[in-house]
Design a protein around this motif. Structure first.
Motif, short mmCIF file in Angstrom:
data_model
loop_
_atom_site.label_atom_id
_atom_site.label_comp_id
_atom_site.label_asym_id
_atom_site.label_seq_id
_atom_site.Cartn_x
_atom_site.Cartn_y
_atom_site.Cartn_z
N ARG A 1 0.83 -1.20 0.00
CA ARG A 1 0.00 0.00 0.00
C ARG A 1 0.86 1.25 0.00
NH1 ARG A 1 -4.73 -2.37 3.30
NH2 ARG A 1 -3.35 -2.52 5.09
N ALA A 2 0.39 2.26 -0.68
CA ALA A 2 1.11 3.53 -0.72
C ALA A 2 0.63 4.46 0.36
CB ALA A 2 0.95 4.17 -2.10
N TYR A 3 -0.31 4.00 1.17
CA TYR A 3 -0.87 4.86 2.21
C TYR A 3 -0.96 4.08 3.51
CZ TYR A 3 -4.96 1.99 1.34
OH TYR A 3 -5.81 0.93 1.20
N GLU A 4 -1.12 4.82 4.61
CA GLU A 4 -1.39 4.18 5.88
C GLU A 4 -2.84 4.46 6.24
OE1 GLU A 4 1.58 4.38 9.07
OE2 GLU A 4 2.83 5.41 7.59
N PRO A 5 -3.62 3.41 6.38
CA PRO A 5 -5.06 3.58 6.60
C PRO A 5 -5.38 4.54 7.75
CG PRO A 5 -4.56 1.28 6.25
CD PRO A 5 -3.25 2.00 6.30
N ASP A 6 -4.63 4.47 8.82
CA ASP A 6 -4.93 5.30 9.98
C ASP A 6 -4.80 6.78 9.68
OD1 ASP A 6 -5.71 3.34 11.62
OD2 ASP A 6 -3.89 3.28 12.85
N ILE A 7 -3.70 7.14 9.05
CA ILE A 7 -3.54 8.57 8.81
C ILE A 7 -4.47 9.03 7.70
CG2 ILE A 7 -1.11 8.18 9.39
CD1 ILE A 7 -0.52 9.78 6.76
N ALA A 8 -4.77 8.14 6.75
CA ALA A 8 -5.73 8.50 5.71
C ALA A 8 -7.10 8.77 6.32
CB ALA A 8 -5.83 7.38 4.68
N LEU A 9 -7.49 7.91 7.24
CA LEU A 9 -8.80 8.11 7.89
C LEU A 9 -8.82 9.43 8.65
CD1 LEU A 9 -11.55 6.85 8.32
CD2 LEU A 9 -10.65 5.65 10.32
N PRO B 1 -10.44 4.45 -6.33
CA PRO B 1 -10.57 2.99 -6.16
C PRO B 1 -9.96 2.50 -4.86
CG PRO B 1 -9.97 3.50 -8.41
CD PRO B 1 -9.89 4.80 -7.64
N SER B 2 -8.84 3.10 -4.48
CA SER B 2 -8.21 2.69 -3.23
C SER B 2 -9.08 3.05 -2.03
CB SER B 2 -6.83 3.34 -3.09
OG SER B 2 -5.97 2.88 -4.10
N LEU B 3 -9.62 4.25 -2.08
CA LEU B 3 -10.54 4.68 -1.02
C LEU B 3 -11.67 3.66 -0.88
CD1 LEU B 3 -11.20 8.52 -1.37
CD2 LEU B 3 -10.39 7.28 0.63
N ARG C 1 -20.54 7.01 2.35
CA ARG C 1 -21.26 6.93 3.61
C ARG C 1 -20.49 6.09 4.64
NH1 ARG C 1 -24.59 3.16 5.62
NH2 ARG C 1 -26.16 3.79 7.15
N GLU C 2 -19.98 4.96 4.19
CA GLU C 2 -19.21 4.13 5.11
C GLU C 2 -17.97 4.86 5.62
OE1 GLU C 2 -18.78 -0.27 4.28
OE2 GLU C 2 -19.57 0.42 2.35
N LEU C 3 -17.35 5.58 4.71
CA LEU C 3 -16.16 6.34 5.11
C LEU C 3 -16.53 7.39 6.15
CD1 LEU C 3 -13.25 7.13 4.96
CD2 LEU C 3 -13.70 8.35 2.83
N ILE D 1 -19.01 7.21 8.27
CA ILE D 1 -19.27 6.50 9.53
C ILE D 1 -17.97 6.10 10.21
CG2 ILE D 1 -20.22 4.36 10.47
CD1 ILE D 1 -22.54 4.64 8.54
N LYS D 2 -17.04 5.58 9.43
CA LYS D 2 -15.76 5.18 10.02
C LYS D 2 -15.01 6.39 10.57
CE LYS D 2 -14.79 0.80 7.70
NZ LYS D 2 -15.74 0.58 6.59
N SER D 3 -15.14 7.51 9.86
CA SER D 3 -14.50 8.73 10.36
C SER D 3 -15.09 9.13 11.70
CB SER D 3 -14.70 9.88 9.36
OG SER D 3 -14.09 9.59 8.14
N TYR D 4 -16.40 9.04 11.78
CA TYR D 4 -17.05 9.43 13.03
C TYR D 4 -16.66 8.51 14.16
CZ TYR D 4 -20.54 10.77 16.42
OH TYR D 4 -21.15 11.19 17.57
N GLN D 5 -16.59 7.21 13.86
CA GLN D 5 -16.19 6.27 14.91
C GLN D 5 -14.78 6.58 15.39
OE1 GLN D 5 -16.97 2.67 12.70
NE2 GLN D 5 -19.00 2.41 13.62
N ARG D 6 -13.93 6.90 14.46
CA ARG D 6 -12.56 7.25 14.81
C ARG D 6 -12.54 8.49 15.72
NH1 ARG D 6 -7.75 7.09 12.35
NH2 ARG D 6 -6.29 8.62 13.14
N TYR D 7 -13.34 9.47 15.35
CA TYR D 7 -13.44 10.69 16.15
C TYR D 7 -13.87 10.37 17.58
CZ TYR D 7 -15.33 15.20 17.70
OH TYR D 7 -15.61 16.33 18.40
N ARG D 8 -14.85 9.51 17.69
CA ARG D 8 -15.35 9.14 19.01
C ARG D 8 -14.30 8.39 19.82
NH1 ARG D 8 -20.75 8.13 19.43
NH2 ARG D 8 -20.22 7.32 21.48
#
Lengths: 214, 214
Positions: A21-29, A58-60, A68-70, A72-79
């Motif tokens: 992967r060219a990205y790190e999921p955590d920092i991308a989120l 496509p990677s996203l 929408r899922e993104l 939701i995942k962003s919000y969960q991360r925030y919480r």
DNA sequence: GGATTAACTTGCGATATGGTACAAAAAGCA
DNA sequence: TGCTTTTTGTACCATATCGCAAGTTAATCC
């Protein structure tokens, strides 16, 4: 478009098989969260998200699902982040006033940081957005509001047990006032009310809740 | 698409010259306001607005300008309505507690009404939306927040003068708490918190602000 | 009745958007 | 070195959106 040139992120990795992967999921989120928080769901396009995260669409998609899922995942991360700083503040024993000061200071830091102006509170932003039309998202928002109420109630209950508050004090009423204070500074921060004024609101609220300054 | 089949709206009209309007600007603006309030700026399309107002897009344009202008006019209309009910409450002399109860009751009615669920507060919705990126809109939001603060401060100042509050009471601090209470119920209403709970929050807040129930 | 005025209706065009298909690329495995 | 696996990059499609141009309809004025 580039995010970070360091593929071996964590120490131990089980040697994945295909192209790395060219990205790190955590920092991308985290980047996606920032954008959503600032612009809201509807006016954040996949192109915006793609640019901010350094991932192409496509990677996203394969990483987080659709928009929408993104969200939701962003919000969960925030919480999760919010919960973590809350837990940190509740770890040690301290006077109510100090604990409240820390909680509000933490909130202010979260709301006021941001390179392109204050970002506000994601729970408040989501509550006020069209996204509340979505029952799942609305449930998460309600949960976020309740969690804050409970944390404050816990705080005031402890204080009452320790005799820091009069017997007549109602922890749940005080908690709702404290939450209200959080909400008002979240909203005002979006209107670019200067930090000083927000701090004054916090101080005044604390005085009313736990008794005048000393 | 049809709005109302009664062309001669008000009594006295100066006999306009061309084809008569098929809509009444005031009620059309009200419909637009409802939509914007529920869905936000970005996710309300001109088609939505057209359907809701019963005007087609060119008519919308000629009457209110583009989408942004329509949003601004909607917000101004919202503020005028809010100001009017505030003025009504301040017209007569009454105890603080009663005045506060009336103000909060009015707010609850505004926030909770709506055919498709609670609509919340337009100021809060706008503050939390991407629209705050627009300096002009941000200024209006800030003005809205300030106006509410001032109304409450006025309320508490009067009460203090009449001896209803202790000399130590700070009207502006109390006002910010009262505004905070308005903001928190605005947010919670969007999350569909039931009216009973919101009323309980209001009651608790009033008790803290002006002294326990009697 | 004809001219004038103002609003309405239809339809279009440029652009943006969410989502995806498909091939090239970069790693491990044998 | 070839084969498999996973991700990336490019291009594309269907749709939605904003804003407007051109012609039509309905009223008043002379």
């Amino acid at each position: 478009m580039v995010q970070k040139a360091k593929p071996p992120a964590a120490a131990a990795e089980p040697k994945r098989r295909g192209r790395p992967r060219a990205y790190e999921p955590d920092i991308a989120l985290g980047k996606a969260l920032d954008l959503f928080r600032r612009q809201g769901f509807a006016s954040t396009s996949l192109d915006d998200l793609s640019e901010a995260t350094g991932m192409n669409r496509p990677s996203l998609y394969s990483a987080f699902g659709d928009k929408r899922e993104l969200y939701i995942k962003s919000y969960q991360r925030y919480r999760e982040d919010a919960r973590a700083s809350m837990a940190e503040i509740f770890r040690q024993e301290m006077p109510v006033r100090q604990r409240l000061e820390r909680i509000f200071a933490s909130a202010l830091n979260i709301y006021l940081s941001g390179e392109t102006g204050p970002r506000g509170c994601f729970t408040v932003v989501t509550a006020a957005s069209e996204a509340v039309g979505d029952p799942e998202i609305r449930a998460m928002v309600l949960d976020g509001l309740t969690e804050l109420d409970k944390a404050f109630a816990n705080c005031f209950r402890r204080a009452k047990e320790k005799g820091e508050l009069p017997a007549s004090a109602d922890p749940s009423v005080l908690a709702q006032l404290a939450s209200a204070t959080v909400h008002t500074i979240a909203i005002r921060s979006r209107a670019r009310v200067p930090r000083k004024e927000l701090e004054a609101i916090v101080t005044g609220a604390i005085d009313v809740m736990v008794g005048g300054k000393r």
